[in-house]
Design a protein around this motif. Structure first.
Motif, PDB file in Angstrom:
ATOM      1  N   ILE A  57      41.252 122.697   3.508  1.00 13.38           N
ATOM      2  CA  ILE A  57      41.844 122.045   4.676  1.00 13.38           C
ATOM      3  C   ILE A  57      41.536 122.837   5.944  1.00 13.38           C
ATOM      4  CG2 ILE A  57      43.647 120.791   3.441  1.00 13.38           C
ATOM      5  CD1 ILE A  57      45.650 122.922   4.270  1.00 13.38           C
ATOM      6  N   PHE A  92      53.996 122.830  -0.977  1.00 14.39           N
ATOM      7  CA  PHE A  92      54.304 123.486   0.301  1.00 14.39           C
ATOM      8  C   PHE A  92      55.695 124.120   0.269  1.00 14.39           C
ATOM      9  CE2 PHE A  92      51.586 119.793   1.089  1.00 14.39           C
ATOM     10  CZ  PHE A  92      50.553 120.334   1.838  1.00 14.39           C
ATOM     11  N   MET A  98      57.166 112.478   2.122  1.00 10.11           N
ATOM     12  CA  MET A  98      57.300 111.450   3.140  1.00 10.11           C
ATOM     13  C   MET A  98      58.745 110.957   3.109  1.00 10.11           C
ATOM     14  SD  MET A  98      54.263 111.317   4.280  1.00 10.11           S
ATOM     15  CE  MET A  98      53.129 112.560   3.658  1.00 10.11           C
TER      16      MET A  98
ATOM     17  N   ALA B 286      53.770 116.741  10.799  1.00  8.79           N
ATOM     18  CA  ALA B 286      53.641 117.388   9.494  1.00  8.79           C
ATOM     19  C   ALA B 286      53.253 116.368   8.424  1.00  8.79           C
ATOM     20  CB  ALA B 286      54.946 118.071   9.113  1.00  8.79           C
ATOM     21  N   THR B 290      50.067 116.402   6.004  1.00  6.87           N
ATOM     22  CA  THR B 290      50.195 116.273   4.551  1.00  6.87           C
ATOM     23  C   THR B 290      49.295 115.159   4.022  1.00  6.87           C
ATOM     24  OG1 THR B 290      52.494 116.966   4.797  1.00  6.87           O
ATOM     25  CG2 THR B 290      51.860 116.017   2.679  1.00  6.87           C
ATOM     26  N   ILE B 381      44.074 119.576  10.298  1.00 11.06           N
ATOM     27  CA  ILE B 381      45.073 119.577   9.222  1.00 11.06           C
ATOM     28  C   ILE B 381      45.995 120.794   9.304  1.00 11.06           C
ATOM     29  CG2 ILE B 381      45.439 119.518   6.726  1.00 11.06           C
ATOM     30  CD1 ILE B 381      42.662 118.270   6.472  1.00 11.06           C
ATOM     31  N   VAL B 382      45.407 121.986   9.454  1.00 11.98           N
ATOM     32  CA  VAL B 382      46.242 123.192   9.446  1.00 11.98           C
ATOM     33  C   VAL B 382      47.208 123.204  10.622  1.00 11.98           C
ATOM     34  CG1 VAL B 382      44.896 124.753   8.021  1.00 11.98           C
ATOM     35  CG2 VAL B 382      44.239 124.420  10.403  1.00 11.98           C
ATOM     36  N   LEU B 385      49.996 120.711   9.826  1.00 15.04           N
ATOM     37  CA  LEU B 385      50.919 121.210   8.795  1.00 15.04           C
ATOM     38  C   LEU B 385      51.847 122.286   9.353  1.00 15.04           C
ATOM     39  CD1 LEU B 385      48.643 121.446   5.638  1.00 15.04           C
ATOM     40  CD2 LEU B 385      50.618 119.956   5.961  1.00 15.04           C
ATOM     41  N   ARG B 386      51.345 123.065  10.297  1.00 14.92           N
ATOM     42  CA  ARG B 386      52.153 124.136  10.878  1.00 14.92           C
ATOM     43  C   ARG B 386      53.346 123.585  11.658  1.00 14.92           C
ATOM     44  NH1 ARG B 386      49.163 128.778  11.366  1.00 14.92           N
ATOM     45  NH2 ARG B 386      47.367 127.609  12.115  1.00 14.92           N
TER      46      ARG B 386
END
Ligand SMILES: Nc1ncnc2c1ncn2[C@@H]1O[C@H](COP(=O)(O)OP(=O)(O)OP(=O)(O)O)[C@@H](O)[C@H]1O
Ligand SMILES: [Mg+2]
Lengths: 224, 388
Positions: A57, A92, A98, B286, B290, B381-382, B385-386
């Protein structure tokens, strides 16, 4: 055992203005197929960065990451997306479910990227939910579940496409000791019984103990 | 490989207040857009249905309306001698030489004057308009100062009810009946005896001649014959076309004005949709990260947010149309500035208007959703996600 993950000369830099911030420096690492690796190190040492690179990613600044023989740094965005959907399961710290989907819907989500029929998907989701012990919670929304239950849904989601590699970034970081033990037990079973290769970032030495191997990261470099 | 629609729709439901407010803004615009088109369509439908398919209207060449037209008695005789005129069962030739004038009457609602069409008709003229039915009182007697009024006149104007007397053309006229013309333009007219009208208004000629064709397929031949006759300065139109032409100017004026206003309003609604969608993207950063990590592509994320915006537009469009559909029960009366006469008509919801309104609503959703969706698709993406 054959190595699943082969990392050579991996570096990752960030640019802040005209300043170059090295996060990972000339790092090499091998992870065998079926291995369970715990990645530890102080905050800011680059653990998440390394894990994200392995999971495809994020892109390295230089070096190669071969996973199952594929140099993932060379793949395009779209190829990488497809590769992830087949080869990697994500767990995670904050579950990342979701909120509008039920446990069932969340676990089913990665299967939307496959050609499986609806009944086939249902069968798989039910099996995965049974494995994590949440059959009776299938129709619950994430906010109706405890943290530990949500993390178990996330683990079921990570398993659902039957990937070889599971990456977990502080999977117990938001859980109490007892619940953390449950989750670690579950990850252990995935490794033991299903043969999944697991790479887990953790701050918790107790969690790290459950892994086969401990890798320490210090200022972007591995220390044995 | 798309994000499931259930996930997209549920996010709208989860933010029901924001969704309702944003869709409400779009609904308002669609409502305005649809009702305006319904108005134009209603006007057109009313005027088109005023004409019978095999009736022919003859007016002076170059005049758009009967009021502007004038046909001398000599010319009328020439038209009357046509062999193509249909004959009723009782042997009456179905041709009516009519006089049409405008008079001013006070509107019941505001008291302000409005122009009303007064038509002098003959017995044949009544036969030519089978849609006209008496609903109260009786028909006027030929040779008297009696009149009958259309439904919209009886309800819309003062002093034009049964047994009232109206003063125009320096005479008193008694309302002896009320007729329903089946929501056509005749509902907004007053009818009396043609000869009496000519006398009262001191006219020598007629305004128009209406006749029914014995063979409707002969229209083109009859038209050519009449219009090429050197004694005549007239033009012949199918009655349906004649009235449809009268709706042209007002209908397009309403359409252009209404569409213009709707487009200006829609800018507000589009901005509203964009703000809502930006908020949706921001609060779900987020989730976007994901989805991408799980293997959904940038394009899938783009489509997911565009779909969400389109759904928002669809909800607004349907709500606006439902509200607009209630307007079908409303009849309004206004001046047709082509004929200068009052015309009553209803809002008409046609399939074309439904399609146009939904397309308009979806368009607003798409335009409003585009930039937010593009932002969602562009995220790394990173970074996404953060944001957890
Ligand atoms: N997008 C970015 N831009 C600039 N610097 C970044 C970015 N992402 C990470 N870093 C920096 O890289 C370094 C390593 O970050 P990383 O998140 O990998 O650390 P970590 O070992 O996972 O720490 P923690 O235990 O706190 O999660 C940190 O100094 C961080 O500030
Ligand atoms: Mg980290």
């Amino acid at each position: 055992m054959t190595p699943l993950v082969v990392i050579e000369g991996l570096s990752k830099y960030y640019l802040r203005g005209d300043q170059v911030i090295p996060v990972l420096v000339d790092l090499s690492l091998e992870v065998a197929e079926g291995e369970y690796v715990a990645l530890m190190g102080p905050s800011g040492s680059g653990k998440s960065t390394l894990l994200n690179l392995i999971a495809g990613i994020d892109k390295p600044s230089s070096g190669t990451i071969r996973i199952g023989g594929i140099d993932i740094a060379a793949l395009s965005d779209a190829e990488l997306a497809l590769w992830r959907s087949i080869n990697v399961g994500f767990v995670f710290q904050f579950y990342n479910l979701m909120p509008v989907l039920t446990a069932f819907g969340n676990v089913e989500l990665p299967l939307q990227l496959t050609t499986l029929s609806r009944p086939e998907r249902r069968e798989r989701v039910e099996a995965a939910l049974a494995l994590v012990g949440l059959t009776d919670r299938a129709m619950h929304l994430p906010n109706e579940l405890s943290g530990g239950q949500q993390q178990r849904v996330a683990i079921a989601r990570a398993l659902i496409t039957d990937p070889t590699l599971i990456v977990a970034d502080e999977p117990t970081g938001d859980l109490d000791r007892a619940t953390a033990q449950e989750i670690l037990g579950l990850l252990g079973r995935l490794n033991d019984e299903l043969g999944k290769t697991i790479i887990m970032v953790t701050h918790d030495p107790k969690a790290a103990e459950t892994a086969h191997r401990l890798v320490h990261l210090e200022k972007g470099e591995l220390v044995a | 490989m798309a994000v499931p629609i259930g996930y997209i729709a549920r996010n709208l439901v989860a933010r029901r207040l924001t969704t309702a407010l944003t869709a409400g803004g779009m609904a308002l615009v669609v409502y305005v857009f649809a009702t305006v088109l319904m108005l134009a369509a209603g006007l057109r439908a009313t005027l088109v249905s005023t004409g019978q398919p095999d009736n022919v209207v003859v007016i002076r060449r170059g005049s758009v309306t009967e009021v502007q037209s004038g046909i001398s008695r000599d010319q009328a005789s020439v038209v009357e001698s046509l062999p193509d005129i249909a004959v009723a069962g009782d042997g009456m030739r179905l041709i009516s030489k009519e006089s049409v004038v405008l008079i001013s009457l006070p509107k019941r609602s505001t008291g302000k004057p409005g122009n009303v069409t007064v038509r002098g008709v003959t017995a044949a003229g009544l036969e030519l308009r089978p849609q006209v039915k008496l609903v109260a009182g009786r028909m006027f007697h030929p040779g008297t100062s009696e009149i009958v009024v259309g439904r919209a006149i009886a309800t819309g104007f003062r002093g034009a009810q049964l047994d009232d007397t109206l003063r125009f053309g320096s005479r008193e006229w008694t309302v002896v009946g009320e007729f329903d013309a089946g929501r056509t333009g005749f509902d907004s007219e007053i009818w009396g005896d043609a000869t009496q009208m000519l006398q009262a208004f001191r006219r020598n000629g007629y305004s128009s001649i209406v006749f029914k064709l014995a063979d409707p397929d002969r229209f083109d031949a009859v038209k050519t014959e009449l219009e090429s006759d050197p004694r005549l300065t007239i033009e012949a139109k199918r009655e349906r076309q004649f009235y449809a032409d009268q709706s042209q100017a007002l209908a397009s004026f309403i359409r252009v004005l209404g569409t213009g206003i709707s487009i200006i309003f829609s800018i507000g609604a589009v901005i509203g949709a964009a703000i809502t969608m930006y908020a949706s993207v921001a609060s779900r950063t987020a989730e976007i990260g994901t989805l991408r990590a799980l293997g959904f592509r940038r394009s899938a994320v783009l489509i997911a947010f565009l779909t969400e915006a389109l759904l928002l537009g669809l909800v607004g469009g349907i709500a606006g149309l439902v509200a607009a559909s209630f307007m079908q029960a409303v009849t309004i009366s206004t001046t047709n500035f082509q004929t200068f006469a009052e015309i009553a008509f209803s809002f008409a919801l046609t399939p074309a208007i439904v399609a146009a309104s939904l397309a308009f609503a979806l368009g607003m959703g798409l335009v409003g959703g585009f930039l937010p969706a593009a932002r969602a698709a562009r995220m790394k993406i990173v970074d996404a996600l953060r944001a957890a």
